[in-house]
Design a protein around this motif. Structure first.
Motif, PDB file in Angstrom:
ATOM      1  N   ALA A  76      30.274  -9.191  41.465  1.00 41.85           N
ATOM      2  CA  ALA A  76      31.433  -9.588  40.670  1.00 41.85           C
ATOM      3  C   ALA A  76      32.029 -10.897  41.184  1.00 41.85           C
ATOM      4  O   ALA A  76      32.416 -11.775  40.397  1.00 41.85           O
ATOM      5  N   ILE A  77      32.102 -11.050  42.501  1.00 40.72           N
ATOM      6  CA  ILE A  77      32.637 -12.289  43.082  1.00 40.72           C
ATOM      7  C   ILE A  77      31.758 -13.473  42.708  1.00 40.72           C
ATOM      8  O   ILE A  77      32.247 -14.546  42.332  1.00 40.72           O
ATOM      9  N   CYS A  78      30.451 -13.301  42.796  1.00 40.69           N
ATOM     10  CA  CYS A  78      29.530 -14.382  42.407  1.00 40.69           C
ATOM     11  C   CYS A  78      29.690 -14.723  40.923  1.00 40.69           C
ATOM     12  O   CYS A  78      29.655 -15.896  40.538  1.00 40.69           O
ATOM     13  N   SER A  79      29.883 -13.700  40.090  1.00 40.72           N
ATOM     14  CA  SER A  79      30.068 -13.935  38.671  1.00 40.72           C
ATOM     15  C   SER A  79      31.361 -14.706  38.395  1.00 40.72           C
ATOM     16  O   SER A  79      31.384 -15.642  37.575  1.00 40.72           O
ATOM     17  N   LEU A  80      32.438 -14.341  39.065  1.00 46.18           N
ATOM     18  CA  LEU A  80      33.714 -15.024  38.870  1.00 46.18           C
ATOM     19  C   LEU A  80      33.631 -16.479  39.326  1.00 46.18           C
ATOM     20  O   LEU A  80      34.164 -17.383  38.657  1.00 46.18           O
ATOM     21  N   LEU A  81      32.963 -16.724  40.454  1.00 44.12           N
ATOM     22  CA  LEU A  81      32.798 -18.101  40.927  1.00 44.12           C
ATOM     23  C   LEU A  81      31.947 -18.912  39.950  1.00 44.12           C
ATOM     24  O   LEU A  81      32.223 -20.094  39.693  1.00 44.12           O
ATOM     25  N   ALA A  82      30.907 -18.283  39.407  1.00 43.78           N
ATOM     26  CA  ALA A  82      30.059 -18.973  38.435  1.00 43.78           C
ATOM     27  C   ALA A  82      30.837 -19.289  37.161  1.00 43.78           C
ATOM     28  O   ALA A  82      30.653 -20.358  36.557  1.00 43.78           O
ATOM     29  N   SER A  83      31.695 -18.385  36.734  1.00 41.55           N
ATOM     30  CA  SER A  83      32.510 -18.634  35.542  1.00 41.55           C
ATOM     31  C   SER A  83      33.471 -19.793  35.780  1.00 41.55           C
ATOM     32  O   SER A  83      33.654 -20.656  34.901  1.00 41.55           O
ATOM     33  N   ALA A  84      34.093 -19.831  36.955  1.00 45.29           N
ATOM     34  CA  ALA A  84      34.986 -20.939  37.282  1.00 45.29           C
ATOM     35  C   ALA A  84      34.223 -22.261  37.353  1.00 45.29           C
ATOM     36  O   ALA A  84      34.709 -23.301  36.892  1.00 45.29           O
ATOM     37  N   TYR A  85      33.012 -22.229  37.902  1.00 48.18           N
ATOM     38  CA  TYR A  85      32.180 -23.426  37.990  1.00 48.18           C
ATOM     39  C   TYR A  85      31.853 -23.941  36.586  1.00 48.18           C
ATOM     40  O   TYR A  85      31.947 -25.149  36.310  1.00 48.18           O
ATOM     41  N   ALA A  86      31.454 -23.040  35.689  1.00 48.20           N
ATOM     42  CA  ALA A  86      31.103 -23.449  34.328  1.00 48.20           C
ATOM     43  C   ALA A  86      32.308 -24.024  33.592  1.00 48.20           C
ATOM     44  O   ALA A  86      32.186 -25.007  32.847  1.00 48.20           O
ATOM     45  N   GLY A 122      37.183   0.143  33.827  1.00 46.38           N
ATOM     46  CA  GLY A 122      36.130  -0.862  33.782  1.00 46.38           C
ATOM     47  C   GLY A 122      36.641  -2.284  33.727  1.00 46.38           C
ATOM     48  O   GLY A 122      35.973  -3.203  34.213  1.00 46.38           O
ATOM     49  N   VAL A 123      37.814  -2.493  33.127  1.00 43.02           N
ATOM     50  CA  VAL A 123      38.356  -3.846  33.018  1.00 43.02           C
ATOM     51  C   VAL A 123      39.338  -4.160  34.133  1.00 43.02           C
ATOM     52  O   VAL A 123      39.902  -5.260  34.163  1.00 43.02           O
ATOM     53  N   SER A 124      39.567  -3.250  35.042  1.00 40.20           N
ATOM     54  CA  SER A 124      40.423  -3.521  36.203  1.00 40.20           C
ATOM     55  C   SER A 124      39.586  -4.114  37.321  1.00 40.20           C
ATOM     56  O   SER A 124      38.360  -4.186  37.237  1.00 40.20           O
ATOM     57  N   VAL A 125      40.244  -4.580  38.380  1.00 38.38           N
ATOM     58  CA  VAL A 125      39.529  -5.146  39.521  1.00 38.38           C
ATOM     59  C   VAL A 125      38.632  -4.078  40.137  1.00 38.38           C
ATOM     60  O   VAL A 125      39.087  -2.975  40.457  1.00 38.38           O
ATOM     61  N   GLY A 126      37.368  -4.387  40.296  1.00 34.36           N
ATOM     62  CA  GLY A 126      36.397  -3.437  40.771  1.00 34.36           C
ATOM     63  C   GLY A 126      35.602  -2.790  39.655  1.00 34.36           C
ATOM     64  O   GLY A 126      34.584  -2.143  39.909  1.00 34.36           O
ATOM     65  N   GLY A 127      36.052  -2.994  38.414  1.00 34.36           N
ATOM     66  CA  GLY A 127      35.339  -2.445  37.266  1.00 34.36           C
ATOM     67  C   GLY A 127      34.200  -3.346  36.829  1.00 34.36           C
ATOM     68  O   GLY A 127      34.221  -4.566  37.046  1.00 34.36           O
ATOM     69  N   GLY A 128      33.215  -2.756  36.187  1.00 36.12           N
ATOM     70  CA  GLY A 128      32.050  -3.521  35.796  1.00 36.12           C
ATOM     71  C   GLY A 128      32.226  -4.357  34.548  1.00 36.12           C
ATOM     72  O   GLY A 128      31.415  -5.262  34.285  1.00 36.12           O
ATOM     73  N   TYR A 129      33.258  -4.093  33.761  1.00 37.01           N
ATOM     74  CA  TYR A 129      33.478  -4.869  32.544  1.00 37.01           C
ATOM     75  C   TYR A 129      34.262  -6.162  32.782  1.00 37.01           C
ATOM     76  O   TYR A 129      34.194  -7.075  31.959  1.00 37.01           O
TER      77      TYR A 129
END
Length: 225
Positions: free
Chosen positions: A83-93, A184-191
């Motif tokens: 999830a952290i890698c995904s959030l960083l990638a979203s910020a990068y994009a 799922g949409v909270s912190v730690g959730g997969g969504y």
């Protein structure tokens, strides 16, 4: 944004070919007014784009701190890292990979498109400068510090598809665990990473700068004639 659209419409009308000399006097703009309006439009559009981009960066970056406590538990370590890698990638994009500028269609007094010169218009990047320098050369990308141009090209090509794949895996894991949508949409959730990626992709489309190259060329052509 509404002010920018109205000023762009005003500029397009000012470049219309007048039907008579009286129309030219009443509706036309002299060269200095056109240049000032182009500069104002470019500055306003660039400032608004940068402002909203920095504000929206909080959306993928803010949850990162909340994921840190989840890294100490073996059961949540791997999904939290993903999830952290995904959030960083979203910020990068969002910040480093803006979409190409929006083209402006120029019409004459009868409403017919005015044919432009051959070749692409000189696109402006998100910093207001023309694209074509450093790591930000492709499609007006922002230059990325501390990495080579080759690495930046690879990231620009693959980071969004890989991020989408990670988000899909996290969503599948969330469904398999059978937790509720609220969890799922909270912190730690997969969504949550997928939701943030969707918002980022929408924001990239809405935050495209306006390419004023056609207006600049039309002004120069009008000056030459």
């Amino acid at each position: 944004m509404k002010a920018l659209r109205s000023e762009t419409t005003r500029l397009r009308r000012s470049f219309n070919y007048p039907e008579s000399d009286e129309d030219a006097v009443e509706e036309g703009m002299d060269e200095q007014d056109q240049e000032l309006l182009l500069s104002h439009l470019s500055t306003h559009d660039t400032h608004s784009t940068n402002l909203y981009t920095h504000l929206l960066l909080l959306f993928p970056l803010a949850p990162l701190l909340l994921y840190i406590p989840l890294l100490v538990s073996p059961s949540t370590l791997l999904p939290s890292v993903a999830a952290i890698c995904s959030l960083l990638a979203s910020a990068y994009a969002l910040y480093y990979l803006p979409l190409p500028p929006v083209r402006i269609n120029i019409v004459d007094a009868s409403g017919k498109p005015i044919s432009s010169t051959k070749g692409k218009a000189a696109a402006r990047g998100p910093d207001g400068r023309r694209a074509g320098n450093g790591n930000g050369s492709a499609e007006g990308r922002r230059p990325v510090p501390y990495i080579s141009e080759e690495t930046a090209e690879i990231l620009a090509k693959y980071i969004i598809p890989l991020n989408a794949a990670v988000c899909a895996i996290l969503c599948v894991c969330e469904v398999w665990q059978g937790r509720s949508w609220g969890e799922g949409v909270s912190v730690g959730g997969g969504y949550l990473p997928g939701l943030i990626l969707a918002v980022v992709l929408w924001a990239r489309r809405e935050l495209r700068v306006v390419d004023l190259g056609e207006l600049e060329r039309l002004r120069v052509r009008g000056k030459g004639s």
